[in-house]
Scaffold this active site. Structure first.
Site, PDB file in Angstrom:
ATOM      1  N   ARG A 187       0.833  -1.208   0.000  1.00 37.45           N
ATOM      2  CA  ARG A 187       0.000   0.000   0.000  1.00 37.45           C
ATOM      3  C   ARG A 187       0.865   1.254   0.000  1.00 37.45           C
ATOM      4  NH1 ARG A 187      -3.588  -3.326  -1.946  1.00 37.45           N
ATOM      5  NH2 ARG A 187      -4.543  -4.696  -0.404  1.00 37.45           N
ATOM      6  N   LYS A 306       0.352  -8.173  14.039  1.00 33.00           N
ATOM      7  CA  LYS A 306      -0.862  -8.546  13.312  1.00 33.00           C
ATOM      8  C   LYS A 306      -0.976 -10.060  13.415  1.00 33.00           C
ATOM      9  CE  LYS A 306      -3.065  -8.426   8.720  1.00 33.00           C
ATOM     10  NZ  LYS A 306      -2.969  -7.932   7.329  1.00 33.00           N
ATOM     11  N   GLU A 310      -6.305 -12.092   8.189  1.00 36.02           N
ATOM     12  CA  GLU A 310      -5.989 -12.225   6.769  1.00 36.02           C
ATOM     13  C   GLU A 310      -4.891 -13.265   6.517  1.00 36.02           C
ATOM     14  OE1 GLU A 310      -7.213  -7.938   4.969  1.00 36.02           O
ATOM     15  OE2 GLU A 310      -5.181  -8.065   5.758  1.00 36.02           O
ATOM     16  N   ARG A 343      -2.813  -5.466  17.031  1.00 32.11           N
ATOM     17  CA  ARG A 343      -3.822  -4.923  16.117  1.00 32.11           C
ATOM     18  C   ARG A 343      -5.153  -5.663  16.244  1.00 32.11           C
ATOM     19  NH1 ARG A 343      -3.131  -5.073  10.720  1.00 32.11           N
ATOM     20  NH2 ARG A 343      -3.721  -2.946  10.200  1.00 32.11           N
ATOM     21  N   LYS A 379      -8.375   0.284  13.931  1.00 37.15           N
ATOM     22  CA  LYS A 379      -8.587   1.193  12.802  1.00 37.15           C
ATOM     23  C   LYS A 379      -9.726   2.154  13.103  1.00 37.15           C
ATOM     24  CE  LYS A 379      -6.684  -1.621   9.073  1.00 37.15           C
ATOM     25  NZ  LYS A 379      -6.828  -2.092   7.681  1.00 37.15           N
ATOM     26  N   ASP A 384     -12.261  -0.985   6.698  1.00 39.55           N
ATOM     27  CA  ASP A 384     -10.856  -0.959   6.272  1.00 39.55           C
ATOM     28  C   ASP A 384     -10.505   0.337   5.564  1.00 39.55           C
ATOM     29  OD1 ASP A 384      -8.273  -1.652   5.673  1.00 39.55           O
ATOM     30  OD2 ASP A 384      -8.769  -3.093   4.124  1.00 39.55           O
ATOM     31  N   GLU A 406      -5.594   3.769  14.812  1.00 41.47           N
ATOM     32  CA  GLU A 406      -4.829   3.519  13.600  1.00 41.47           C
ATOM     33  C   GLU A 406      -5.504   4.235  12.436  1.00 41.47           C
ATOM     34  OE1 GLU A 406      -3.794  -0.170  10.580  1.00 41.47           O
ATOM     35  OE2 GLU A 406      -3.663  -0.558  12.732  1.00 41.47           O
ATOM     36  N   GLU A 412      -4.599   4.102   0.258  1.00 40.89           N
ATOM     37  CA  GLU A 412      -4.944   2.819  -0.343  1.00 40.89           C
ATOM     38  C   GLU A 412      -6.310   2.858  -1.026  1.00 40.89           C
ATOM     39  OE1 GLU A 412      -5.990  -1.752   1.093  1.00 40.89           O
ATOM     40  OE2 GLU A 412      -5.011  -0.364   2.483  1.00 40.89           O
ATOM     41  N   HIS A 540     -16.424   0.080   0.278  1.00 45.93           N
ATOM     42  CA  HIS A 540     -15.683  -1.107  -0.170  1.00 45.93           C
ATOM     43  C   HIS A 540     -16.180  -1.632  -1.529  1.00 45.93           C
ATOM     44  CE1 HIS A 540     -12.595  -3.977   0.445  1.00 45.93           C
ATOM     45  NE2 HIS A 540     -12.591  -3.917   1.749  1.00 45.93           N
ATOM     46  N   TRP A 562     -14.678 -10.244   0.859  1.00 50.49           N
ATOM     47  CA  TRP A 562     -13.736  -9.599  -0.057  1.00 50.49           C
ATOM     48  C   TRP A 562     -14.441  -9.090  -1.319  1.00 50.49           C
ATOM     49  CZ3 TRP A 562      -8.977 -13.466  -0.014  1.00 50.49           C
ATOM     50  CH2 TRP A 562      -8.290 -13.316   1.199  1.00 50.49           C
TER      51      TRP A 562
END
Length: 724
Positions: A187, A306, A310, A343, A379, A384, A406, A412, A540, A562
């Site tokens: 990113r 992390k 993911e 995180r 976050k 995201d 965060e 991104e 998203h 996703w």
């Protein structure tokens, strides 16, 4: 007549002169442009003629050098420094233990308020003479104070009778680099990583020093060097020696180094068969590794982790939980006063619940179970880094656990480094949001600075936009996001308007004819991006993987969360994600009265409407327009706003370096082209469900939906490396 030898010498001198000064944009907001106003220049010169600069340390020497350089550039004079205080000095700089007793006595109460990192800049009447004093309890406070004084001078502020007493409201003010060991940046849109691992530790690039200067000037005091999708090799002796070299550079600037810890490191580099956090051999391995790091880097900050996110390894691989994992590392760090930053960005394809709910569901039950040196990094929103998200419901919901904000500084989901987006407006929107967790006025800012619930340690992190491009950030205006993050990490109550004005004056010009329209442009820019990408709470709907450009039609990815279709749920009946009790009930994670407000489409803020509600295409908005028309007009409004940005920038030529003006001009043309791309692609796709014509005022697409679907970008920058 000039002979060939003389011509060669002249050419050499010309080229040398060009490179003797930093290229446009390299100096960031530390340009120290010459002050041409005679009256202001004289006032500042009078203050800077005779300076008692007390003390001697690496940090103080940096502060003195910065003051020397800036004074020469801004005032055309070389200041005279003295190491002892005399009554005739126009300025006195030193920590409280070095000040003259008469000055110390006047400043005692202020010094008690500023802690270890704060500073005082004050005109003090002592021995019948007014003296400008910069003081602090520690050397780093002096450095911060000098940078602030120079920023005030760059902005032509009146220093008569100044009485500035300032200290950071947040403890850990950190940049997160998502840099990989091969110098690619996940990113990242501003070139390769700054860290030249193959040349370290012997070769110290000047950019490391300039990076540290820039961060210290805005109060950033921590940096994690490597990607949260971590590579265990960073913890090996060869790389730790390189990390030590960077830590040695950063230390005098008040910056601590953190490393991302790969949870499976005991297996990958330690030769163990397991990374189970409750296994004694694993505990010993991490304790020994931590001791090894602190022998090299005594002020090492700690680990950023992390885990179980993911596909990354974590304690859940061994049927343990986040508390088990974080506390195991915290035990290793505790003897050294180090911290674990764990995180909260977790979601699972095995959890059928709304992705927006999963972090809250996993972490809130653990409130109060983490060790004191653990911060949970959350976050700003629950999905995201979208162009707009409601604040994460975890903020305020864990009163016994410090939550570290965060934010994203890199862009991104915001057009990478080709779109002009002033992100402090986004940060401010989140920080000012009321959580209602402790009643009215329980803002996110009060949660993360600890003032609402009394957390003992606080933090704010920004995923950085910094690379090895000449201007550091890929887009000249994106420097303002780095600057703005630092200012808000120092004081989360600052306004984005004031930050924009500061940065413009420091970086480009003090002329009001430049600052006023450019400040309006910056503040508008974030809303423009929301409008032409994700209006009215859409989110998203980016193309897959690289997140470059629109992809609301993507539906074939292996994990449902996703796929953009998961988030917009467009069908013939309407559009939006129902997060009320009739849907995923994500609103239950917010406190009252906000919960009820969000549950009702009539009281839900329209900027979050489709985030929380699935509504029919002919639903009436507050302005009386149908939802379909409102969406279409918002997309068009975003395009119109970029067109206004283009025209505003055209008028800025007299105030900006020619090369920089041309660079931004070209980037704005890309942004305008891509804003239209977003508008046309999304409206054509959603139109297949709404079956409605575009309203008057919305430009008709010049390409087909099939054309937009056919666009592929396999080499878009910043994609996550496949080996992680």
């Amino acid at each position: 007549m000039i002979n060939r030898n003389n011509l060669f010498v002249l050419c050499f001198l010309y080229v040398f002169a060009l490179f003797a000064q930093a290229p446009p944009g390299y100096d960031l907001w530390l340009t120290y442009s010459k002050i041409v106003e005679p009256d202001i220049s004289k006032k500042y010169s009078d203050i800077s003629t005779s300076i008692a600069f007390l003390g001697n340390s690496k940090t103080l020497n940096i502060a003195q050098s910065e003051l020397h350089t800036a004074t020469e550039k801004m005032l055309g004079q070389t200041p005279t420094f003295f190491k002892a205080f005399e009554s005739n000095h126009s300025m006195v700089i030193g920590t409280k233990n070095l000040l003259d007793p008469s000055l110390n006595k006047v400043l005692t109460k202020d010094l008690e308020q500023i802690g270890n990192e704060g500073f005082i800049i004050k005109s003090v009447l002592s021995q019948k003479k007014t003296t400008l004093v910069i003081t602090a309890n520690e050397d780093i406070g002096i450095l911060y104070g000098v940078y602030r004084l120079l920023a005030l001078m760059q902005q032509r502020k009146n220093l008569d009778n100044i009485a500035l007493v300032d200290s950071p409201k947040i403890d850990i003010r950190m940049l997160n680099h998502w840099d990989n060991l091969d110098r690619s940046v996940e990113r990242g849109y501003a070139g390769f990583s700054l860290w030249k691992w193959h040349k370290l530790p012997e070769f110290i690039d000047q950019r490391y020093i300039d990076y540290a200067r820039a961060n210290a000037s805005i109060g950033i005091n921590a940096v994690s060097l490597t990607n949260v999708n971590a590579n265990a090799l960073i913890l090996t002796p060869m790389y730790l020696e390189k990390v030590k070299a960077l830590a040695d550079v950063f230390r005098p600037y008040g910056i601590k180094v953190y490393l991302t810890a790969r949870f499976s490191a005991p297996i990958e580099i330690g030769g163990l068969q397991t990374a189970d956090p409750l296994n004694e051999k694993v505990k010993v391995w991490w304790a020994d590794k931590t001791d090894e790091i602190y022998k090299l880097i005594p002020d090492f900050g700690g680990f950023l982790v992390k885990a179980n996110s993911e596909g990354q390894p974590g304690p859940q691989n061994y049927e343990r939980n986040h508390v088990d994992g974080a506390n195991m590392l915290a035990e290793a760090l505790q003897p050294h006063n180090g911290n674990v930053i764990w995180r909260a960005f977790v979601y699972s394809e095995h959890d059928a619940d709304d992705r927006a709910k999963q972090a809250y569901s996993e972490f809130v039950p653990y409130d109060g179970k983490f060790m004191d040196n653990v911060l949970v990094q959350t976050k700003n929103g629950a999905i995201d880094f979208q162009p707009r998200e409601p604040f994460h419901p975890m903020f305020g919901a864990t009163p016994k656990t410090p939550l570290m904000m965060e934010f994203q500084i890199t862009q991104e989901y915001l057009g990478f480094s080709t779109h002009l987006v002033f992100l402090p407006k986004l940060y401010e929107e989140v920080l000012d949001s009321d959580t209602y967790q402790e009643g009215d006025g329980s803002t996110v800012a009060k949660v993360i600075d600890g003032s609402l619930q009394g957390q003992k340690i606080t933090g704010m992190a920004g995923v950085t936009n910094i690379g090895n491009d000449i201007n550091w950030t890929g887009h000249p205006i994106a420097q303002g996001n780095w600057y703005g993050f630092g200012r808000l990490a120092w004081d989360p109550y600052l306004s984005s308007e004031n930050i924009a004005e500061e940065w413009l004056r420091l970086t480009f010009s003090n002329d009001d004819a430049f600052v006023k329209p450019m400040k309006e442009l910056l503040i508008m820019s974030r809303e423009a991006v929301v409008n032409y990408m994700n209006p009215l709470g859409l989110h998203h709907i980016f193309d897959t993987g690289h997140h470059y450009g629109p992809g609301p039609w993507v539906s074939e990815l292996s994990r449902p969360e996703w796929n953009p279709v998961y988030y917009h749920n467009a069908d013939e009946n309407g559009i939006g994600f129902d997060r009320t009790p009739t849907g995923s009930n994500a609103t239950e994670q917010y406190a009252e009265p906000l919960r009820s407000q969000l549950n009702d489409p009539q009281t839900c803020p329209e900027e979050y409407l489709l985030w929380f509600h699935h509504l029919p295409w002919d639903y009436k908005l507050k302005n009386g327009k149908t939802l379909w028309n409102g969406i279409a007009l918002k997309y068009q409004e975003g395009v119109n706003q970029v067109e206004k940005m283009v025209s505003t920038w055209e008028t800025m030529k007299p105030y900006v370096n020619k090369a920089q003006h041309k660079e931004v001009q070209m980037l704005l043309q890309i942004q305008l082209k891509e804003a239209k791309w977003w508008r046309d692609a999304c409206l054509l796709y959603f139109q297949t469900f709404s079956k409605k014509e575009l309203p008057e005022g919305v430009e008709k697409p010049t390409q087909t939906l099939e054309y937009f679907k056919s666009l592929k970008f396999p080499f878009a920058p910043g994609i996550r490396p496949r080996w992680n």
